[in-house]
Scaffold this motif. Structure first.
Motif, PDB file in Angstrom:
ATOM      1  N   GLN A  25     -63.594 -85.798   8.617  1.00 45.66           N
ATOM      2  CA  GLN A  25     -62.338 -85.360   8.020  1.00 45.66           C
ATOM      3  C   GLN A  25     -62.253 -83.855   8.241  1.00 45.66           C
ATOM      4  O   GLN A  25     -62.760 -83.062   7.444  1.00 45.66           O
ATOM      5  N   SER A  77     -61.256 -80.269   5.890  1.00 42.09           N
ATOM      6  CA  SER A  77     -61.379 -80.803   4.537  1.00 42.09           C
ATOM      7  C   SER A  77     -61.562 -79.675   3.523  1.00 42.09           C
ATOM      8  O   SER A  77     -61.819 -78.531   3.867  1.00 42.09           O
ATOM      9  N   GLY A  78     -61.462 -80.055   2.250  1.00 45.44           N
ATOM     10  CA  GLY A  78     -61.562 -79.070   1.180  1.00 45.44           C
ATOM     11  C   GLY A  78     -62.985 -78.648   0.899  1.00 45.44           C
ATOM     12  O   GLY A  78     -63.916 -78.952   1.644  1.00 45.44           O
ATOM     13  N   GLU A  79     -63.146 -77.982  -0.233  1.00 41.21           N
ATOM     14  CA  GLU A  79     -64.444 -77.410  -0.589  1.00 41.21           C
ATOM     15  C   GLU A  79     -65.170 -78.218  -1.656  1.00 41.21           C
ATOM     16  O   GLU A  79     -66.113 -77.724  -2.264  1.00 41.21           O
ATOM     17  N   ASP A  80     -64.740 -79.464  -1.914  1.00 37.52           N
ATOM     18  CA  ASP A  80     -65.400 -80.273  -2.939  1.00 37.52           C
ATOM     19  C   ASP A  80     -66.877 -80.477  -2.594  1.00 37.52           C
ATOM     20  O   ASP A  80     -67.243 -80.634  -1.429  1.00 37.52           O
ATOM     21  N   GLU A  81     -67.690 -80.486  -3.620  1.00 32.83           N
ATOM     22  CA  GLU A  81     -69.119 -80.689  -3.421  1.00 32.83           C
ATOM     23  C   GLU A  81     -69.429 -82.173  -3.251  1.00 32.83           C
ATOM     24  O   GLU A  81     -68.758 -83.018  -3.844  1.00 32.83           O
ATOM     25  N   PRO A  82     -70.441 -82.516  -2.464  1.00 30.00           N
ATOM     26  CA  PRO A  82     -70.813 -83.926  -2.322  1.00 30.00           C
ATOM     27  C   PRO A  82     -71.435 -84.466  -3.602  1.00 30.00           C
ATOM     28  O   PRO A  82     -72.001 -83.718  -4.405  1.00 30.00           O
ATOM     29  N   THR A 101     -70.109 -89.519  -1.544  1.00 32.61           N
ATOM     30  CA  THR A 101     -68.789 -88.977  -1.218  1.00 32.61           C
ATOM     31  C   THR A 101     -68.955 -87.517  -0.815  1.00 32.61           C
ATOM     32  O   THR A 101     -69.672 -86.767  -1.474  1.00 32.61           O
ATOM     33  N   ALA A 102     -68.309 -87.146   0.283  1.00 29.66           N
ATOM     34  CA  ALA A 102     -68.390 -85.777   0.792  1.00 29.66           C
ATOM     35  C   ALA A 102     -67.089 -85.452   1.513  1.00 29.66           C
ATOM     36  O   ALA A 102     -66.531 -86.315   2.208  1.00 29.66           O
ATOM     37  N   PRO A 103     -66.598 -84.234   1.381  1.00 28.76           N
ATOM     38  CA  PRO A 103     -65.302 -83.896   1.973  1.00 28.76           C
ATOM     39  C   PRO A 103     -65.289 -83.916   3.496  1.00 28.76           C
ATOM     40  O   PRO A 103     -64.213 -83.969   4.091  1.00 28.76           O
ATOM     41  N   VAL A 104     -66.442 -83.902   4.140  1.00 23.19           N
ATOM     42  CA  VAL A 104     -66.457 -83.889   5.606  1.00 23.19           C
ATOM     43  C   VAL A 104     -66.246 -85.271   6.200  1.00 23.19           C
ATOM     44  O   VAL A 104     -66.116 -85.406   7.421  1.00 23.19           O
TER      45      VAL A 104
END
Length: 295
Positions: free
Chosen positions: A110, A113-118, A78-81
């Motif tokens: 995406q 997208s946000g800054e969540d880490e993969p 899972t990755a925000p991009v």
């Protein structure tokens, strides 16, 4: 009446049997233990080779640095991009110290997208113990950032116009006097107010412009406009037998583009088989290299 010793013994045995049955029943109703966390030493790294870029795949390198062999039933990235997770359901095993490259097709980007880490979710087992958990992957070459930037730039460009390489190379003359053009066609979308500027088309290891290493254009393209044909006068970037024999990306043209919504970067357009063959023949003839290699 006082119970006899034999009666007291039977009574104790009966009570003991009931307690044992109840204990077994309670044990059967106990909640199974949850899977353990991913064992220490199992790591993941995200990367891409040049052929993976063309194939639009992400490489997930999983390595077993734990003290025991492991069997992986599947993994999910899972990755925000990306708009969706990247899933791999085919099981594999890793002995101690062993690594493996898993290739997964890329989903759509995406953008914004946000800054969540993969994260890489792994499920499997080590010995008799099952595990199910996540590890934070390393990304030493900034692969996710590059993919996200390129995909979002491409989406922005495609919303304005299609950039298409021709089916065949246009040529005049013969031998060392032969000249050639790649007639790039830019077809805007019929409606819309978006735009972009083709700043420059870069040369490759195989091809350059007739008067320099690249084609500076500064060409503005807007949705709703008329189709544009851009003739790129082509010359061989080098004239030796290895230019064609060792070619990997020489017929892929890099377009440097700035979009109206503030994105800047490079998108590649690949030659199809017919154009690639024409380009190899052209370099062969103009350089006097003899017969081009058969693909």
């Amino acid at each position: 009446m006082t119970p006899t010793p034999r009666a007291r013994l039977i009574s104790r045995l009966t009570v003991g049997s009931v307690i044992a049955v109840v204990a077994v029943g309670l044990a059967g109703c106990a909640t199974p233990s949850a899977p353990a966390a991913v064992p220490d030493g199992i790591t993941a790294e995200l990367r891409q080779g040049r052929f993976d870029v063309e194939a639009r795949q992400l490489v997930v390198h999983v390595e077993n640095g734990s003290p025991s062999p492991v069997a992986i039933d599947g993994l999910v990235v899972t990755a925000p991009v990306f708009v969706a997770p990247l899933e791999h359901d085919e099981p594999f095993k890793l002995s101690v110290g062993q690594g493996i490259d898993i290739r997964i097709d890329l989903p759509d980007p995406q953008c914004g997208s946000g800054e969540d880490e993969p994260l890489v979710d792994l499920r499997g087992g080590s010995g008799d113990e099952a595990f199910d958990g996540s590890v934070a992957p390393t990304d030493p070459f900034g692969t996710l950032e590059r993919i996200g930037a390129t995909d979002c730039l491409t989406a922005s460009v495609d919303a304005v116009a299609a950039i298409t390489l021709p089916e065949h190379l246009r040529t005049t003359g013969d031998g060392a006097a032969q000249r050639a053009w790649i007639d790039v066609v830019i077809t805007p979308e019929p409606t819309g107010d978006a735009s972009f500027v083709v700043d420059v088309v870069h040369g490759t290891t195989l091809l350059g412009a007739e008067d320099g290493p690249e084609w500076p254009l500064g060409l503005e393209v807007a949705a709703g406009g008329e189709p544009i044909t851009v003739p790129l006068a082509v010359r061989p970037a080098r004239c030796d037998a290895h230019a064609i024999a060792d070619d990997k990306r020489g017929t892929i043209l890099p377009f440097e583009i700035t979009t109206g919504d503030g994105l800047t970067g490079r998108i590649d357009r690949s030659s199809d088989d017919a154009l690639q063959a024409d380009l190899y023949d052209y370099v062969t003839e103009r350089c006097g290299l003899g017969t081009a290699p058969v693909e």
